[in-house]
Write a protein that holds these residues in place. Structure first.
Motif, PDB file in Angstrom:
ATOM      1  N   ARG A  44      17.009  31.900  15.485  1.00  0.00           N
ATOM      2  CA  ARG A  44      16.896  33.337  15.731  1.00  0.00           C
ATOM      3  C   ARG A  44      16.275  34.085  14.546  1.00  0.00           C
ATOM      4  N   ILE A  45      16.554  33.644  13.317  1.00  0.00           N
ATOM      5  CA  ILE A  45      16.128  34.416  12.149  1.00  0.00           C
ATOM      6  C   ILE A  45      15.024  33.699  11.365  1.00  0.00           C
ATOM      7  N   VAL A  46      15.292  32.480  10.916  1.00  0.00           N
ATOM      8  CA  VAL A  46      14.391  31.821   9.964  1.00  0.00           C
ATOM      9  C   VAL A  46      13.019  31.548  10.576  1.00  0.00           C
ATOM     10  N   LEU A  47      12.958  30.931  11.754  1.00  0.00           N
ATOM     11  CA  LEU A  47      11.663  30.527  12.314  1.00  0.00           C
ATOM     12  C   LEU A  47      10.748  31.710  12.626  1.00  0.00           C
ATOM     13  N   PRO A  48      11.228  32.766  13.313  1.00  0.00           N
ATOM     14  CA  PRO A  48      10.308  33.856  13.647  1.00  0.00           C
ATOM     15  C   PRO A  48      10.084  34.870  12.524  1.00  0.00           C
ATOM     16  N   VAL A  49      11.069  35.070  11.653  1.00  0.00           N
ATOM     17  CA  VAL A  49      10.985  36.125  10.646  1.00  0.00           C
ATOM     18  C   VAL A  49      10.174  35.686   9.432  1.00  0.00           C
ATOM     19  N   ALA A  50      10.302  34.424   9.047  1.00  0.00           N
ATOM     20  CA  ALA A  50       9.592  33.922   7.866  1.00  0.00           C
ATOM     21  C   ALA A  50       8.886  32.617   8.201  1.00  0.00           C
ATOM     22  N   PRO A  51       7.850  32.664   9.052  1.00  0.00           N
ATOM     23  CA  PRO A  51       7.224  31.418   9.523  1.00  0.00           C
ATOM     24  C   PRO A  51       6.565  30.605   8.414  1.00  0.00           C
ATOM     25  N   ASP A  52       5.953  31.277   7.426  1.00  0.00           N
ATOM     26  CA  ASP A  52       5.314  30.521   6.344  1.00  0.00           C
ATOM     27  C   ASP A  52       6.355  29.787   5.499  1.00  0.00           C
ATOM     28  N   GLY A  53       7.458  30.463   5.202  1.00  0.00           N
ATOM     29  CA  GLY A  53       8.530  29.818   4.452  1.00  0.00           C
ATOM     30  C   GLY A  53       9.145  28.673   5.230  1.00  0.00           C
ATOM     31  N   ALA A  54       9.344  28.881   6.556  1.00  0.00           N
ATOM     32  CA  ALA A  54       9.901  27.818   7.387  1.00  0.00           C
ATOM     33  C   ALA A  54       8.972  26.607   7.408  1.00  0.00           C
ATOM     34  N   HIS A  55       7.662  26.854   7.474  1.00  0.00           N
ATOM     35  CA  HIS A  55       6.697  25.750   7.503  1.00  0.00           C
ATOM     36  C   HIS A  55       6.742  24.959   6.204  1.00  0.00           C
ATOM     37  N   THR A  56       6.916  25.658   5.085  1.00  0.00           N
ATOM     38  CA  THR A  56       6.958  24.972   3.783  1.00  0.00           C
ATOM     39  C   THR A  56       8.186  24.088   3.650  1.00  0.00           C
ATOM     40  N   PHE A  57       9.331  24.599   4.094  1.00  0.00           N
ATOM     41  CA  PHE A  57      10.587  23.869   3.914  1.00  0.00           C
ATOM     42  C   PHE A  57      10.912  22.922   5.076  1.00  0.00           C
ATOM     43  N   ALA A  58      10.129  22.953   6.152  1.00  0.00           N
ATOM     44  CA  ALA A  58      10.429  22.130   7.326  1.00  0.00           C
ATOM     45  C   ALA A  58      10.533  20.636   7.005  1.00  0.00           C
ATOM     46  N   PRO A  59       9.616  20.048   6.215  1.00  0.00           N
ATOM     47  CA  PRO A  59       9.757  18.607   5.913  1.00  0.00           C
ATOM     48  C   PRO A  59      11.049  18.277   5.167  1.00  0.00           C
ATOM     49  N   TYR A  60      11.476  19.173   4.280  1.00  0.00           N
ATOM     50  CA  TYR A  60      12.720  18.928   3.543  1.00  0.00           C
ATOM     51  C   TYR A  60      13.928  19.029   4.473  1.00  0.00           C
ATOM     52  N   LEU A  61      13.897  20.015   5.377  1.00  0.00           N
ATOM     53  CA  LEU A  61      14.975  20.138   6.358  1.00  0.00           C
ATOM     54  C   LEU A  61      15.041  18.896   7.236  1.00  0.00           C
ATOM     55  N   ALA A  62      13.875  18.408   7.664  1.00  0.00           N
ATOM     56  CA  ALA A  62      13.836  17.202   8.496  1.00  0.00           C
ATOM     57  C   ALA A  62      14.351  15.990   7.732  1.00  0.00           C
ATOM     58  N   ALA A  63      14.015  15.897   6.452  1.00  0.00           N
ATOM     59  CA  ALA A  63      14.475  14.760   5.646  1.00  0.00           C
ATOM     60  C   ALA A  63      15.997  14.785   5.506  1.00  0.00           C
ATOM     61  N   PHE A  64      16.552  15.944   5.185  1.00  0.00           N
ATOM     62  CA  PHE A  64      18.011  16.052   5.091  1.00  0.00           C
ATOM     63  C   PHE A  64      18.671  15.742   6.436  1.00  0.00           C
TER      64      PHE A  64
END
Length: 531
Positions: A275-295
């Motif tokens: 609801r918040i992270v993906l639509p509100v800060a898409p560039d930040g979400a894209h940067t951290f997505a691989p780390y989130l997936a790894a965790f």
């Protein structure tokens, strides 16, 4: 159904549990006291949660299913003009299933507690805390203002702390303190991120922020915001390695506390990501997505390996603790789906959220019933020669435990299958700009996690349901039971509390389009910035 009616329904769903909590603390009217004041207040809890469930079902029935991406039943009232904070409520295809799931699980917990109240202080306090917890979780899924989201997010902490600390089992005070400290520290960091977004963008309105899609937030601001908000949400999710509060809390909590913690509270974190992270800060979400997936991938493997170790003979594993660690693995699939940043992956994450709430809620109900009958949830005791052997001694209970286990391992045709499969499909082809080889590796690890999950759950079923570590399924005729008296099979109130979860697990597995048809249009809109 008209907009005004839906508006009042949603407002009542959020407010009614709070009013019920206040009423639970007041003296009961003379005509409602009955013979036992404790049972009267427990009956009050069943009535209020039942009314909330009825309102949630009415809201779902009146929801415009042809436009699930549009915010419906909206209320938008100025609350603190100086800070531009508004009482903004609404539901779409992402939040509606979670609202109904919360209302259902809370009602089933209240019904179960009416017949099987956990030992502890006054039933009045228990019912009041249960209703405050329900109001906070429902509000989390209904509010559309960042500050209101934070307040609702925090509102659930105190009632859950007291449910664990006052009505829990061994080690309850330590577990309750770990729960409150971890989640509060995560929330402080999340608040800083929410304030940063609101100040830099000039609004706390989540719909406006999603539509803006980060256009008024610099890349640096987005990175800091995603790191701060994501940390707070990851603690609640829970994401490895921020999960260590969860096993203790689940092990010490009363049965209904474990059901609500796994079935509802964990969903608040992953819902915040969508609801918040993906639509509100898409560039930040894209940067951290691989780390989130790894965790997430590490969490899947880690949770499965710990469960496999707890399930082995002689390890002294606790069945409640095992189910708690399994939640770390299952929520890893949810986080992996979110990290793909694709409609397929995010839809899988939302589906897995609902499936986990149904299946793990059922499993904690069943483990609580086993512990009530045998006085222990220690796997070695339950699988010994004088242990549970449920297939012979309580075949219906054993059959339900086996059903919950195979649903949890993701058997096709049951709810657990679709979310995990879609999350891995999303990882197979992640969003543009994400490393496909990395996500293929994460997908392979998730696939290995499904095999490990099947291994430990089948070991648990063999040991608890067959007894004697895989021996005869016939009841033992020698020795004494670990718990007092003769173990009973499924009781009528248990049947009433568990049947809806079994039925919905089968229904969601056979008819996934009913849920995906709601979430997909809303997810598509969120990922493209509300346009």
């Amino acid at each position: 159904m008209s907009h005004t009616v839906l508006q009042y329904l949603l407002a009542a769903i959020v407010v009614l549990p709070l009013a019920g909590a206040v009423a639970a603390l007041l003296p009961a009217p003379p005509g409602l006291k009955g013979r036992d004041p404790g049972q009267a207040v427990l009956r009050h809890g069943v009535t209020v949660t039942g009314a909330v469930l009825a309102l949630a079902v009415a809201l779902a029935a009146g929801f415009d299913h042809d436009s699930p991406a549009r915010m419906q039943a909206t209320t938008d009232i100025s609350w603190i003009p100086a800070l531009n904070i508004r009482i903004h409520l609404g539901v779409d295809g992402v939040s509606l299933p979670l609202l109904v799931l919360t209302a259902l699980l809370t009602f089933l917990c209240a019904l179960y507690s009416y017949f099987r109240m956990p030992p502890g202080p006054s039933p009045k306090a228990f019912v009041a805390l249960l209703l405050v917890l329900e109001s906070g979780t429902l509000a989390t899924f209904a509010v559309l203002d960042l500050m209101l989201f934070f307040l609702a997010f925090e509102m659930v902490l105190i009632p859950m702390y007291f449910l664990v600390a006052r009505w829990g089992g061994d080690g309850r005070e330590r577990a309750a303190w770990r729960f409150i400290l971890y989640t509060l520290l995560g929330s402080v960091v999340m608040l800083l991120g929410l304030l940063l977004v609101g100040i830099k963008s000039g609004t706390f309105d989540m719909v406006a922020l999603a539509t803006d899609n980060g256009a008024h937030l610099s890349r640096t601001t987005q990175l800091i915001a995603v790191l701060a908000i994501g940390t707070g949400l990851a603690v609640k999710a829970p994401m490895w390695p921020l999960h260590s509060w969860l096993p203790d809390a689940h092990t010490a909590a009363p049965t209904v506390g474990s059901v609500l913690l796994a079935g509802v509270l964990l969903k608040m974190g992953t819902y915040g990501f969508v609801r918040i992270v993906l639509p509100v800060a898409p560039d930040g979400a894209h940067t951290f997505a691989p780390y989130l997936a790894a965790f997430a991938a590490v969490g899947i493997i880690y949770g499965s390996l710990v469960c496999l170790n707890l399930a082995r003979r002689g390890a002294g594993g606790d069945l409640k603790r095992l189910i708690a660690y399994s939640s770390v693995g299952h929520m890893g699939f949810v986080l992996l789906g979110i990290a793909t940043l694709t409609p397929t992956g995010v839809n899988g994450a939302l589906f897995a959220n609902i499936a986990h709430g149904l299946i793990t809620g059922l499993l904690f109900f069943l483990v609580g019933a086993v512990k009530d009958r045998y006085g222990t949830s220690d796997l070695d005791a339950l699988s010994g020669r004088t242990g549970a052997a449920l297939y012979g001694k309580a075949p219906r209970l054993g059959g339900l435990l086996a059903f919950g286990a195979i649903a949890s391992l993701g058997l096709p045709g049951l709810a657990g299958f679709w979310g995990e499969m879609l999350a891995m499909f999303g990882a197979f082809r992640p969003a543009d700009g994400l490393s496909r080889p990395a996500f293929l590796t994460f997908m392979a690890l998730a696939g290995l996690g499904t095999l490990l999950t099947a291994a430990y759950l089948l070991v648990v079923v063999r040991r608890v349901c067959m007894g004697g570590d895989g021996g005869s399924t016939r009841p033992q005729t020698t020795g004494t039971e670990p718990g007092p008296g003769t173990p009973a099979d499924v009781r009528s109130y248990e049947f009433a509390a568990w049947t809806p979860l079994v039925a919905l697990t089968v229904l969601a597995g056979l008819w996934p389009a009913a849920l995906l048809g709601l979430t997909d249009p809303a997810v598509q809109q969120l990922l493209r910035g509300g346009n």
